[in-house]
Design a protein around this motif. Structure first.
Motif, short mmCIF file in Angstrom:
data_model
loop_
_atom_site.label_atom_id
_atom_site.label_comp_id
_atom_site.label_asym_id
_atom_site.label_seq_id
_atom_site.Cartn_x
_atom_site.Cartn_y
_atom_site.Cartn_z
N LEU A 175 0.83 -1.20 0.00
CA LEU A 175 0.00 0.00 0.00
C LEU A 175 0.87 1.25 0.00
CD1 LEU A 175 -3.25 0.46 2.07
CD2 LEU A 175 -1.72 2.37 1.63
N VAL A 176 1.92 1.24 0.84
CA VAL A 176 2.77 2.43 0.99
C VAL A 176 3.73 2.59 -0.19
CG1 VAL A 176 4.47 3.54 2.50
CG2 VAL A 176 2.57 2.30 3.50
N VAL A 236 0.95 3.88 -3.52
CA VAL A 236 1.34 5.30 -3.38
C VAL A 236 2.05 5.79 -4.63
CG1 VAL A 236 2.93 6.83 -2.16
CG2 VAL A 236 1.35 5.40 -0.87
N ILE A 237 2.84 4.95 -5.29
CA ILE A 237 3.48 5.35 -6.55
C ILE A 237 2.41 5.75 -7.56
CG2 ILE A 237 4.76 4.51 -8.57
CD1 ILE A 237 6.45 2.83 -6.66
N ALA A 282 7.18 11.19 4.40
CA ALA A 282 5.97 10.39 4.64
C ALA A 282 6.19 8.93 4.26
CB ALA A 282 4.79 10.97 3.87
N VAL A 283 6.71 8.69 3.06
CA VAL A 283 6.92 7.32 2.60
C VAL A 283 7.96 6.62 3.47
CG1 VAL A 283 7.72 5.89 0.68
CG2 VAL A 283 6.22 7.85 0.24
N LEU A 290 -5.22 -2.81 -5.22
CA LEU A 290 -6.52 -2.74 -5.89
C LEU A 290 -7.59 -2.24 -4.92
CD1 LEU A 290 -7.73 -3.38 -8.68
CD2 LEU A 290 -8.26 -5.67 -7.82
N ALA A 291 -7.56 -2.75 -3.69
CA ALA A 291 -8.52 -2.30 -2.67
C ALA A 291 -8.31 -0.84 -2.34
CB ALA A 291 -8.38 -3.16 -1.42
N ALA A 292 -7.06 -0.42 -2.28
CA ALA A 292 -6.77 0.99 -1.99
C ALA A 292 -7.30 1.88 -3.10
CB ALA A 292 -5.26 1.18 -1.81
N THR A 293 -7.20 1.42 -4.35
CA THR A 293 -7.76 2.18 -5.47
C THR A 293 -9.27 2.31 -5.32
OG1 THR A 293 -5.99 1.37 -6.93
CG2 THR A 293 -7.95 2.28 -7.98
#
Length: 431
Positions: A262-263, A267-268, A342-343, A390-393
């Motif tokens: 996720l990170v 994030v990219i 942050a990253v 995919l879930a984060a999207t």
């Protein structure tokens, strides 16, 4: 049947333990270089060159779905190589996995794109990703098992952390490779530049194979073999008799794998596509984060020796949950310094439980089931982790494009790891 544990193993010199840990680390670094390379390419290349669509969001979703396919294949690798590793030996399986993923990754660099062969391009890409996933599914569990079974009991945490260090090294190599080729003119990058990091897997494989062939078999497995104390069906025995440890182990590993994707991978895509952050900046952020992660992993292994792997995992899970939303707030500023900060902090926090994951999982399974147990637990977490970008999207879309959606997803992942780590010590086998 004799039941072996971590303290009943034959004596191994610390020099041998260091050599084995280094061999496990080098092989794992190549495995993760290859696997992470696909994640970076999914964000920057595959969505445009293999999943051609008039809808950019749909193309990105297609690329991330292929990324997730590798994680679906990982349990197959865990089952296959877990069984073989507990039956014929850890070392043999690790040689097979490192060759397999190196060859597959190089072949991805030779694939024609959608413009060249149409729909066959994403089909072939998906097939190679499946083979990648199978190889990685058997790699990490074997590397951790071999390192743990060679380590002196009082120094198990630091040696178990060595295969973990392969992860940030793989990130450094993969992100660094893409950072270099991203400097090419866009037309050259699309035509041939993106292929170079994949083709580099061929020479890297030769180095990894040379070092891994020098790694000796686990003396504890040799003892199990001599006494005919192996499980006849280790995978089935794990599922039938050790399923609570399997589920708890998967939960404790979830943040270190799913949170990481996720990170980094998500994030990219988010930073470049939604915020307009330059590719070079976000790749630089992943490089800095990977360098810091190496230190966190080495320190975390030592902390695990002192305070226990479960306690360290709980601390890392809580810290990651608290830092999830602030991390996205900093990324949303698009300020270069704050994005890198942050990253870096986000990866560092979730690396705390990742540092001790191998040590914790080794406590959950006896030696005769250890390769299978560790591989299955890690890959159950891996299946869920593959769908995290995919879930984060999806959560980003549900949140109307606001980062609080994927931020809350990271909080949930962190809490799952925290709660399962609290339950883990009750399931430890004697060690």
């Amino acid at each position: 049947m004799t039941e072996h544990d971590l303290t009943s193993r034959p004596t191994v010199t610390e020099r041998d333990a260091r050599r084995v840990a280094f061999g496990a680390f080098v092989g794992t670094a190549l495995e993760w270089y290859d696997f992470f390379l696909f994640g970076t390419a999914a964000s920057l290349v595959f969505n445009r060159l293999f999943f051609v669509s008039g809808n950019p969001a749909a193309a990105t979703a297609g690329a991330f779905a292929t990324f997730a396919v590798g994680f679906l294949a990982r349990p197959v690798g865990g089952i296959l190589f877990g069984h073989l590793g507990d039956r014929i030996g850890r070392r043999t399986c690790l040689i097979v996995t490192v060759v397999m993923i190196g060859v597959v990754t190089g072949l991805i660099g030779l694939l024609p794109t959608y413009v060249d062969i149409g729909v066959a391009a994403p089909v072939l890409l998906t097939a190679l990703r499946l083979l990648q996933g199978i190889a990685v599914g058997g790699e990490w569990g074997g590397a951790v098992t071999l390192a743990v079974e060679h380590a002196p009991p009082e120094k198990r945490g630091r040696y178990a952390a060595m295969p973990q260090v392969g992860s940030p090294i793989g990130t450094l190599l993969s992100s660094g490779a893409f950072l270099v080729v991203a400097l090419l003119p866009p037309e050259d990058f699309d035509a041939w530049g993106w292929r170079l990091p994949f083709l580099a897997a061929f020479p890297l494989l030769l180095v990894a194979l040379y070092l891994r062939r020098r790694v000796e078999e686990s003396p504890l497995f040799a003892q199990l073999l001599a006494e005919d104390a192996r499980a006849s069906s280790p995978v089935l025995e794990v599922v039938r008799r050790a399923w609570p440890a399997l589920l708890v182990g998967a939960g404790t590993a979830f943040l270190g794998v799913g949170g990481f994707y996720l990170v980094t991978t998500f994030v990219i895509s988010y930073a470049t596509a939604e915020l307009g952050v330059p590719r070079s900046l976000i790749l630089t952020a992943t490089l800095v984060a990977a360098a810091v992660e190496i230190v966190v992993l080495l320190v975390g292994g030592r902390l695990g020796e002192r305070f226990g792997a479960a306690r360290v995992t709980v601390v890392g899970g809580i810290a990651s949950a608290l830092g999830a939303l602030p991390m996205f707030w900093l990324i949303d500023t698009t300020n270069a310094v704050l994005v890198i900060l942050a990253v870096t902090v986000g990866v560092a926090l979730l690396s705390i439980p990742y540092a001790v994951s191998g040590d914790l999982l080794a406590h959950l399974f006896p030696a005769r089931l250890r390769y299978s147990g560790i591989a299955l637990a890690a890959n159950v977490a891996g299946v869920a982790s593959g769908f995290v970008p995919l879930a984060a999207t999806g959560t980003l879309a549900l949140a109307g494009g606001s980062s609080w959606g994927p931020g809350l997803l990271l909080v949930v992942i962190a809490l799952i790891t925290t709660l399962t780590a609290l339950a883990a010590p009750r399931l430890y086998v004697r060690s």
